[in-house]
Design a protein around this motif. Structure first.
Motif, PDB file in Angstrom:
ATOM      1  N   ARG A 105       0.886  -1.487   0.066  1.00 45.57           N
ATOM      2  CA  ARG A 105      -0.073  -0.034  -0.002  1.00 45.57           C
ATOM      3  C   ARG A 105       0.974   1.088  -0.056  1.00 45.57           C
ATOM      4  NH1 ARG A 105      -3.035   2.603   4.098  1.00 45.57           N
ATOM      5  NH2 ARG A 105      -2.410   0.646   5.527  1.00 45.57           N
ATOM      6  N   ILE A 106       1.337   1.728  -1.300  1.00 48.75           N
ATOM      7  CA  ILE A 106       2.353   2.696  -1.434  1.00 48.75           C
ATOM      8  C   ILE A 106       1.776   3.891  -2.225  1.00 48.75           C
ATOM      9  CG2 ILE A 106       4.665   3.326  -2.343  1.00 48.75           C
ATOM     10  CD1 ILE A 106       4.642   1.201  -0.187  1.00 48.75           C
ATOM     11  N   ALA A 107       1.652   5.012  -1.501  1.00 48.83           N
ATOM     12  CA  ALA A 107       1.065   6.242  -2.035  1.00 48.83           C
ATOM     13  C   ALA A 107       2.165   6.995  -2.789  1.00 48.83           C
ATOM     14  CB  ALA A 107       0.334   7.067  -0.992  1.00 48.83           C
ATOM     15  N   VAL A 108       2.006   7.213  -4.060  1.00 47.38           N
ATOM     16  CA  VAL A 108       2.697   8.354  -5.008  1.00 47.38           C
ATOM     17  C   VAL A 108       2.017   9.537  -4.875  1.00 47.38           C
ATOM     18  CG1 VAL A 108       3.713   8.500  -7.257  1.00 47.38           C
ATOM     19  CG2 VAL A 108       3.371   6.229  -6.169  1.00 47.38           C
ATOM     20  N   MET A 109       2.636  10.673  -4.373  1.00 49.07           N
ATOM     21  CA  MET A 109       1.971  11.862  -4.259  1.00 49.07           C
ATOM     22  C   MET A 109       2.961  13.084  -4.999  1.00 49.07           C
ATOM     23  SD  MET A 109       1.352  11.678  -0.075  1.00 49.07           S
ATOM     24  CE  MET A 109       0.537  10.562   0.606  1.00 49.07           C
ATOM     25  N   ASP A 110       2.274  13.866  -5.506  1.00 50.59           N
ATOM     26  CA  ASP A 110       2.884  15.145  -6.073  1.00 50.59           C
ATOM     27  C   ASP A 110       2.906  16.034  -4.674  1.00 50.59           C
ATOM     28  OD1 ASP A 110       3.432  14.567  -8.832  1.00 50.59           O
ATOM     29  OD2 ASP A 110       1.234  15.324  -9.079  1.00 50.59           O
ATOM     30  N   GLY A 111       1.868  16.018  -3.924  1.00 48.34           N
ATOM     31  CA  GLY A 111       1.720  16.971  -2.805  1.00 48.34           C
ATOM     32  C   GLY A 111       0.803  16.222  -1.844  1.00 48.34           C
ATOM     33  N   VAL A 112       1.069  16.273  -0.502  1.00 47.16           N
ATOM     34  CA  VAL A 112       0.152  15.939   0.493  1.00 47.16           C
ATOM     35  C   VAL A 112      -1.320  16.313   0.385  1.00 47.16           C
ATOM     36  CG1 VAL A 112      -0.153  15.327   2.945  1.00 47.16           C
ATOM     37  CG2 VAL A 112       1.946  15.426   2.072  1.00 47.16           C
ATOM     38  N   GLU A 113      -1.499  17.602   0.485  1.00 51.50           N
ATOM     39  CA  GLU A 113      -2.823  18.158   0.315  1.00 51.50           C
ATOM     40  C   GLU A 113      -3.524  17.751  -0.657  1.00 51.50           C
ATOM     41  OE1 GLU A 113      -0.427  21.607   2.497  1.00 51.50           O
ATOM     42  OE2 GLU A 113      -0.073  20.150   1.022  1.00 51.50           O
ATOM     43  N   ALA A 114      -2.860  17.787  -1.921  1.00 50.38           N
ATOM     44  CA  ALA A 114      -3.687  17.327  -3.086  1.00 50.38           C
ATOM     45  C   ALA A 114      -4.107  15.909  -3.104  1.00 50.38           C
ATOM     46  CB  ALA A 114      -2.553  17.586  -4.435  1.00 50.38           C
ATOM     47  N   PHE A 115      -3.087  14.958  -2.707  1.00 54.02           N
ATOM     48  CA  PHE A 115      -3.646  13.586  -2.587  1.00 54.02           C
ATOM     49  C   PHE A 115      -4.567  13.320  -1.515  1.00 54.02           C
ATOM     50  CE2 PHE A 115      -3.048   9.444  -0.534  1.00 54.02           C
ATOM     51  CZ  PHE A 115      -2.843   8.742  -1.913  1.00 54.02           C
ATOM     52  N   ALA A 116      -4.721  14.020  -0.168  1.00 57.03           N
ATOM     53  CA  ALA A 116      -5.798  13.912   0.327  1.00 57.03           C
ATOM     54  C   ALA A 116      -7.156  14.375  -0.348  1.00 57.03           C
ATOM     55  CB  ALA A 116      -5.640  14.866   1.835  1.00 57.03           C
ATOM     56  N   GLU A 117      -7.058  15.246  -1.198  1.00 59.08           N
ATOM     57  CA  GLU A 117      -8.216  15.539  -1.816  1.00 59.08           C
ATOM     58  C   GLU A 117      -8.996  14.263  -2.592  1.00 59.08           C
ATOM     59  OE1 GLU A 117      -7.643  18.972  -4.382  1.00 59.08           O
ATOM     60  OE2 GLU A 117      -7.201  20.399  -2.620  1.00 59.08           O
ATOM     61  N   ARG A 118      -8.273  13.435  -2.769  1.00 52.76           N
ATOM     62  CA  ARG A 118      -8.627  12.149  -3.561  1.00 52.76           C
ATOM     63  C   ARG A 118      -9.555  11.336  -2.815  1.00 52.76           C
ATOM     64  NH1 ARG A 118      -3.900   9.011  -6.381  1.00 52.76           N
ATOM     65  NH2 ARG A 118      -5.614   7.722  -7.175  1.00 52.76           N
ATOM     66  N   SER A 119      -9.663  11.798  -1.429  1.00 53.00           N
ATOM     67  CA  SER A 119     -10.689  10.900  -0.527  1.00 53.00           C
ATOM     68  C   SER A 119     -12.121  10.920  -1.004  1.00 53.00           C
ATOM     69  CB  SER A 119     -10.412  11.430   1.094  1.00 53.00           C
ATOM     70  OG  SER A 119     -10.650  12.831   1.023  1.00 53.00           O
ATOM     71  N   GLY A 120     -12.330  12.117  -1.664  1.00 48.39           N
ATOM     72  CA  GLY A 120     -13.829  12.132  -1.965  1.00 48.39           C
ATOM     73  C   GLY A 120     -13.996  11.319  -3.284  1.00 48.39           C
ATOM     74  N   ALA A 121     -13.014  10.679  -3.864  1.00 43.10           N
ATOM     75  CA  ALA A 121     -13.159   9.857  -5.173  1.00 43.10           C
ATOM     76  C   ALA A 121     -13.774   8.778  -4.850  1.00 43.10           C
ATOM     77  CB  ALA A 121     -11.760   9.797  -6.059  1.00 43.10           C
ATOM     78  N   PRO A 122     -14.624   8.381  -5.641  1.00 48.03           N
ATOM     79  CA  PRO A 122     -15.387   6.977  -5.579  1.00 48.03           C
ATOM     80  C   PRO A 122     -14.401   5.930  -5.410  1.00 48.03           C
ATOM     81  CG  PRO A 122     -15.551   7.689  -7.919  1.00 48.03           C
ATOM     82  CD  PRO A 122     -14.987   8.910  -7.302  1.00 48.03           C
ATOM     83  N   GLY A 123     -14.739   4.947  -4.645  1.00 43.45           N
ATOM     84  CA  GLY A 123     -13.782   3.760  -4.240  1.00 43.45           C
ATOM     85  C   GLY A 123     -14.457   2.634  -4.515  1.00 43.45           C
ATOM     86  N   GLU A 124     -15.152   2.256  -5.576  1.00 40.08           N
ATOM     87  CA  GLU A 124     -15.713   1.228  -5.949  1.00 40.08           C
ATOM     88  C   GLU A 124     -14.743   0.137  -6.048  1.00 40.08           C
ATOM     89  OE1 GLU A 124     -18.245  -0.611  -9.769  1.00 40.08           O
ATOM     90  OE2 GLU A 124     -17.408   1.357  -9.883  1.00 40.08           O
ATOM     91  N   SER A 125     -15.013  -1.104  -5.415  1.00 38.51           N
ATOM     92  CA  SER A 125     -14.327  -2.116  -5.311  1.00 38.51           C
ATOM     93  C   SER A 125     -14.641  -3.124  -6.328  1.00 38.51           C
ATOM     94  CB  SER A 125     -14.599  -3.050  -3.839  1.00 38.51           C
ATOM     95  OG  SER A 125     -15.790  -3.337  -4.101  1.00 38.51           O
ATOM     96  N   SER A 126     -13.630  -4.330  -6.697  1.00 42.01           N
ATOM     97  CA  SER A 126     -13.893  -5.059  -7.782  1.00 42.01           C
ATOM     98  C   SER A 126     -15.241  -5.988  -7.720  1.00 42.01           C
ATOM     99  CB  SER A 126     -12.980  -6.049  -7.888  1.00 42.01           C
ATOM    100  OG  SER A 126     -12.639  -6.640  -6.840  1.00 42.01           O
TER     101      SER A 126
END
Length: 399
Positions: free
Chosen positions: A174-195
């Motif tokens: 579980r490795i997070a690739v980030m340009d910036g911490v705040e910008a990455f955190a904004e992805r928390s609102g993205a849909p997280g649909e499982s397989s």
């Protein structure tokens, strides 16, 4: 100043030894009113492209240095003297307080037998901690696979800067690739649909990856809420240099302040592939390296977390001992590397390169790189009580 003798070189993989080293759930303390438990953080700094070790840590006591480099050799009176025989590039001045405090070790002659001068193959050797065979798993990923952090950890690792996992490469991590911490955190609102029940393996992998990224982003967002609105913290973060590496160090500091539970953060700076007109490029990159790390130390010392931070530099290779016709240097072999931290026992480790005894025009390796990595595995991430450590790589005495 301390010096340790070089170690014998070998050809076995370090990964077998790493299976006995326990990875602790790691992070750094929270700034402000909600203290977090102090956990250790490894900060890897990739000097991408192959850093010129001879103009970084300079053997000023050897006449051959100027003979081999008639135009790019650094003037003795410009160097930051560590002793009568060794000086640092003047651009590294922001690291002098760390050195003077005994919190910086310079490990000399780091390399491996039969050096490979391909960028791609040599960095694979470093990332996998093995000189034989193909690259399948990074040495840090091997540690995380055998001894994963707690399930509630923010992430198993973070990659800043160049989006290349390197030593963190491995399946199921579980490795997070980030340009910036705040910008990455904004992805928390993205849909997280499982397989779910999809029968398409490729689609299932994509959906699972998206869901995992959204979950990790949500954990980062949770951590950042702890320090939201902290004006003092914002002012401290504003002190970091505005160059690319300084911004990466700022992101490391933000995760430290937020109390994020992360074992390892990989950063990168480059390119150090200085074939042409090396001097200005090398000076600029070393200044960025020292500026960012110097400010990171200052930040961590202020909130008491410096003793839980370990910084390790690495690069695929050093440069040739002699300059080329373009006032640059070509791909070489061994080079020095820096280890910084509040628990580091500082000093010059190993021997300065002997420029009268080159190997095919290269600085000889006197410290096998796997011994440096073993030091991290066995001293920073210590083995549990009673665990066997069947390995040939004795740790360096720097932790």
């Amino acid at each position: 100043m301390r010096t340790l003798p070089p170690d014998p070189l070998g050809r076995r993989s370090l990964l077998g030894m790493l299976s006995a080293a326990a990875v602790l759930p790691l992070a750094a303390p929270l700034a402000g009113a909600m203290p977090a438990p102090r956990r250790r953080l490894l900060v890897l700094v990739e000097l991408q492209g192959g850093n010129d070790g001879l103009n970084t840590v300079v053997p000023i006591g050897q006449p051959a240095y100027h003979a081999l480099r008639p135009t790019i050799a650094l003037a003795p009176d410009s160097l930051l003297k560590l002793n009568a025989e060794t000086g640092l590039h003047p651009a590294l001045a922001p690291l002098l307080p760390t050195w003077d405090a005994g919190e910086a070790a310079i490990v000399q002659g780091v390399g491996y037998p039969g050096p490979n001068r391909s960028h791609f193959r040599s960095i694979e050797i470093w990332d996998g901690a093995a000189t034989d065979g193909r690259f399948e798993e990074g040495w840090v990923a091997g540690l995380l696979r055998r001894h994963p952090p707690a399930a509630a950890a923010t992430a198993e690792g973070v990659v800043l800067g160049r989006p290349y996992l390197g030593p963190l490469s491995g399946r199921g991590r579980r490795i997070a690739v980030m340009d910036g911490v705040e910008a990455f955190a904004e992805r928390s609102g993205a849909p997280g649909e499982s397989s779910g029940g999809t029968g398409n393996p490729a689609l299932a992998h994509i959906l699972d990856t998206r869901a995992e990224a959204a979950e990790t982003a949500a954990r980062v967002a949770r951590d950042l809420r702890r320090v939201r609105g902290d004006a003092t913290l914002a002012a401290r973060l504003d002190r970091f240099p505005a160059d690319p590496f300084g911004r990466q160090c700022r992101e490391v500091a933000l995760l430290l302040a937020a109390g994020s539970d992360i074992p390892v953060i990989k950063t990168s700076i480059g390119s150090f592939d200085t074939h042409v007109r090396q001097a200005p490029t090398h000076e600029r990159l070393l200044a960025q390296l020292a500026g960012g790390l110097g400010e990171l130390r200052r930040f961590a010392r202020e909130d008491g977390s410096w003793s839980e931070v370990l910084v390790l530099t690495y690069s695929e290779f050093g440069r040739r001992a002699a300059e080329n016709r373009a006032a640059g240097t070509d791909h070489g072999a061994a080079a020095p590397h820096f280890v910084l931290g509040g628990r580091v026992r500082g000093g010059l480790i190993g021997h300065s390169p002997d420029l009268e005894r080159l190997e095919d025009g290269d600085v000889r390796a006197t410290t096998d790189f796997r011994r440096l990595l073993a030091t991290v595995a066995k001293r920073w991430w210590p083995a549990p009580a009673g665990a066997a450590t069947h390995d040939e790589w004795a740790p360096l005495g720097i932790l």
